[in-house]
Design a protein around this motif. Structure first.
Motif, PDB file in Angstrom:
ATOM      1  N   LEU A   1       4.861  17.456  27.374  1.00 56.60           N
ATOM      2  CA  LEU A   1       5.185  17.618  28.581  1.00 56.60           C
ATOM      3  C   LEU A   1       6.190  18.754  28.955  1.00 56.60           C
ATOM      4  N   VAL A   2       7.138  18.786  28.131  1.00 59.80           N
ATOM      5  CA  VAL A   2       8.249  19.569  28.446  1.00 59.80           C
ATOM      6  C   VAL A   2       7.589  20.967  27.754  1.00 59.80           C
ATOM      7  N   LEU A   3       6.961  21.208  26.992  1.00 58.22           N
ATOM      8  CA  LEU A   3       6.432  22.633  26.341  1.00 58.22           C
ATOM      9  C   LEU A   3       5.096  23.166  26.954  1.00 58.22           C
ATOM     10  N   ALA A   4       4.538  22.164  27.994  1.00 58.27           N
ATOM     11  CA  ALA A   4       3.194  22.543  28.623  1.00 58.27           C
ATOM     12  C   ALA A   4       3.372  24.021  29.360  1.00 58.27           C
ATOM     13  N   PRO A   5       4.528  23.998  30.135  1.00 63.29           N
ATOM     14  CA  PRO A   5       4.486  25.206  31.046  1.00 63.29           C
ATOM     15  C   PRO A   5       4.498  26.553  30.187  1.00 63.29           C
ATOM     16  N   PHE A   6       4.934  26.419  29.002  1.00 59.15           N
ATOM     17  CA  PHE A   6       5.318  27.588  27.878  1.00 59.15           C
ATOM     18  C   PHE A   6       3.900  27.552  27.064  1.00 59.15           C
ATOM     19  N   GLY A   7       2.919  26.844  27.163  1.00 58.70           N
ATOM     20  CA  GLY A   7       1.734  27.181  26.410  1.00 58.70           C
ATOM     21  C   GLY A   7       1.510  25.841  25.331  1.00 58.70           C
ATOM     22  N   GLY A   8       2.420  24.954  25.297  1.00 60.66           N
ATOM     23  CA  GLY A   8       2.244  23.916  24.183  1.00 60.66           C
ATOM     24  C   GLY A   8       1.310  22.686  25.011  1.00 60.66           C
ATOM     25  N   PHE A   9      -0.005  22.907  24.887  1.00 62.53           N
ATOM     26  CA  PHE A   9      -1.027  22.305  25.697  1.00 62.53           C
ATOM     27  C   PHE A   9      -0.990  20.874  25.157  1.00 62.53           C
ATOM     28  N   ALA A  10      -1.077  20.340  23.883  1.00 62.93           N
ATOM     29  CA  ALA A  10      -0.992  19.097  23.328  1.00 62.93           C
ATOM     30  C   ALA A  10      -0.617  19.048  21.903  1.00 62.93           C
ATOM     31  N   LEU A  11       0.211  18.133  21.787  1.00 62.29           N
ATOM     32  CA  LEU A  11       0.924  17.763  20.295  1.00 62.29           C
ATOM     33  C   LEU A  11       0.322  16.283  20.140  1.00 62.29           C
ATOM     34  N   ASN A  12       0.082  15.918  18.804  1.00 60.87           N
ATOM     35  CA  ASN A  12      -0.536  14.721  18.370  1.00 60.87           C
ATOM     36  C   ASN A  12      -0.236  14.585  16.805  1.00 60.87           C
ATOM     37  N   PHE A  13      -0.749  13.205  16.401  1.00 63.97           N
ATOM     38  CA  PHE A  13      -0.563  12.892  15.128  1.00 63.97           C
ATOM     39  C   PHE A  13      -1.272  13.986  14.127  1.00 63.97           C
ATOM     40  N   ALA A  14      -1.111  14.404  13.059  1.00 67.93           N
ATOM     41  CA  ALA A  14      -1.961  15.192  12.295  1.00 67.93           C
ATOM     42  C   ALA A  14      -2.391  14.116  11.169  1.00 67.93           C
ATOM     43  N   ALA A  15      -3.572  14.716  10.623  1.00 71.60           N
ATOM     44  CA  ALA A  15      -4.364  13.864   9.689  1.00 71.60           C
ATOM     45  C   ALA A  15      -4.716  14.504   8.594  1.00 71.60           C
ATOM     46  N   ILE A  16      -5.110  15.873   8.312  1.00 68.38           N
ATOM     47  CA  ILE A  16      -5.303  16.485   7.190  1.00 68.38           C
ATOM     48  C   ILE A  16      -4.089  17.103   6.518  1.00 68.38           C
ATOM     49  N   THR A  17      -3.121  17.679   7.385  1.00 73.78           N
ATOM     50  CA  THR A  17      -2.035  18.111   6.771  1.00 73.78           C
ATOM     51  C   THR A  17      -0.994  16.961   6.466  1.00 73.78           C
ATOM     52  N   ALA A  18      -1.185  15.826   7.222  1.00 71.53           N
ATOM     53  CA  ALA A  18      -0.276  14.713   6.871  1.00 71.53           C
ATOM     54  C   ALA A  18      -0.553  14.121   5.584  1.00 71.53           C
ATOM     55  N   ALA A  19      -1.896  14.162   5.213  1.00 69.84           N
ATOM     56  CA  ALA A  19      -2.477  13.690   3.839  1.00 69.84           C
ATOM     57  C   ALA A  19      -1.807  14.492   2.727  1.00 69.84           C
ATOM     58  N   ILE A  20      -1.628  15.728   3.028  1.00 68.29           N
ATOM     59  CA  ILE A  20      -0.802  16.577   1.861  1.00 68.29           C
ATOM     60  C   ILE A  20       0.628  16.019   1.591  1.00 68.29           C
TER      61      ILE A  20
END
Length: 410
Positions: free
Chosen positions: A274-293
């Motif tokens: 919500l804070v970063l959307a006006p600057f291009g941060g369209f959507a952040l979420n849980f990671a899966a593949i990188t989290a597995a590392i």
């Protein structure tokens, strides 16, 4: 901007703190660095397509990459340090693909408005807690099968890369086998270092003249809210982010033995978006593949201190974001075989463990296999990826096959 994210999100989570029992290790640094490398190189091209679709200027494009990088870094640090778990966040790759094809007739201002609507919905999902209750209904066997399916292509790529760069992959593979015998704790970082050295000596890296050394600065774009953008972009962005990104991310942590703080994490990532959307941060979420590392044994033998790997990933994400195009262009000149091989080698243990847990119960084996196969297939309906459909069908098959057994027992 970052202070606002940090201050607000820290007031939304309530988990108890536990002091780390061990100091930072080289394996934490290596796992964090590899996670960031894999995260960027595996999907940054899709982000560029999304940026191009909205008609961003070069300065705005750099702002998008800065917002996404710093957003991932800050949310990783907040969640990992607060919960002492290897919680990684990521940009929504299917969301970026949706933006790349769903901008017909929309302006950038309308797209930013749609991003904000999606972020509000994700935040509300975290606050209400309904998604966390839903995630607990998924059997562990299906969760492990889903994770194995998600990671399968990355493990396979380490071997298919033999055809693209045989010498490089063989050198890295030989180092990996030697590491398993003589220095198991440092197998992956050693393989990565040897691969980089070999690629550098053989000239496999791209043209260094392509490096862009400019730094990014935030570019604010005021939102415009339109029904067309909200229905055509905002709602689909929310749906694909929840189904194709957040659900696999929750499963990844569960499969690694951690009870994911789902609601708090969605609140944090939703508010950051919500804070970063006006600057291009369209959507952040849980990671899966990188989290597995970062959540696997390669990061640390002790599950209690693996969160330090995600802390390092958060720091690297912040540096990459602040570095803007300079660091990203460095990622892009790396040999594809190098990135594919190190990702596959780093995930081998996680894939093996997930398959083992998924198939160990004979009664649950067929639903788990179906879940795994659908995930690997990569099917997609209505813009929602295979991970969601694998869970839906897997849970349905599990319920159908187990009902006769339950009746007989009664």
């Amino acid at each position: 901007m970052l202070a606002a994210i940090t201050h607000t999100t820290l007031t939304l989570v309530t988990a108890e703190r536990k002091e780390p029992s061990m100091p930072l290790k080289l394996s934490h640094i290596a796992a964090g660095a590899i996670a960031v490398l894999v995260g960027y190189t595996s999907s940054v091209a899709i982000i560029f397509q999304a940026i191009d679709a909205v008609g961003a200027t070069p300065a705005q494009a750099a702002s998008w990459m800065m917002a996404l990088g710093v957003g991932m870094g800050v949310t990783c640090l907040i969640l990992s340090l607060r919960f002492k778990m290897p919680i990684l966040t990521a940009w929504s790759t299917p969301g970026a693909a949706l933006i790349a094809v769903g901008m017909d007739g929309l302006t950038m201002n309308e797209a930013i408005g749609a991003f904000i609507v999606s972020a509000v919905l994700i935040t509300l999902t975290g606050v209400t807690g309904w998604f966390e209750k839903f995630a607990k209904l998924i059997p562990d066997t299906l969760a492990n099968a889903l994770l194995a399916g998600i990671l399968f292509d990355f493990g396979l790529a380490a071997f298919t890369s033999l055809g693209a760069d045989t010498a490089l992959v063989c050198v890295m593979g030989a180092c990996f086998i030697a590491g398993r015998l003589y220095f198991p704790r440092y197998t992956v970082p050693a393989s990565f270092a040897v691969g980089c050295l070999f690629a550098g000596l053989t000239g496999s890296f791209g043209a260094y003249a392509d490096l862009d050394l400019s730094l990014a600065t935030p570019q604010f774009v005021s939102p415009t809210f339109s029904v067309q953008a909200i229905i055509g972009l905002g709602l689909p962005l929310y749906i694909v982010t929840m189904c194709s990104q957040n659900m696999p991310g929750v499963v990844t942590l569960r499969s690694a033995g951690y009870p994911p703080p789902v609601s708090a994490s969605l609140t944090v990532t939703g508010f950051a978006s919500l804070v970063l959307a006006p600057f291009g941060g369209f959507a952040l979420n849980f990671a899966a593949i990188t989290a597995a590392i970062c959540a696997g044994p390669e990061a640390d033998d002790d599950p209690e201190t693996r969160y330090l790997a995600s802390v390092m990933a958060g720091i690297f994400y912040c540096l990459v974001g602040l570095g803007g195009a300079a660091v990203i262009s460095l990622f892009l000149i790396a040999p594809p075989a190098l990135v594919a091989t190190i990702a596959g080698l780093a995930l081998l243990s996680t894939i093996g463990n997930s398959l083992s847990h998924a198939l160990q119960d004979a009664k649950a084996r067929e639903p788990a296999l179906i879940t795994f196969m659908i995930t690997v297939s990569g099917i997609s309906f209505w813009g929602i990826g295979a991970a969601f459909w694998a869970l839906v069908i897997g849970v349905a098959v599990s319920h159908i096959l187990n009902r006769p057994n339950q009746t007989q027992q009664k």
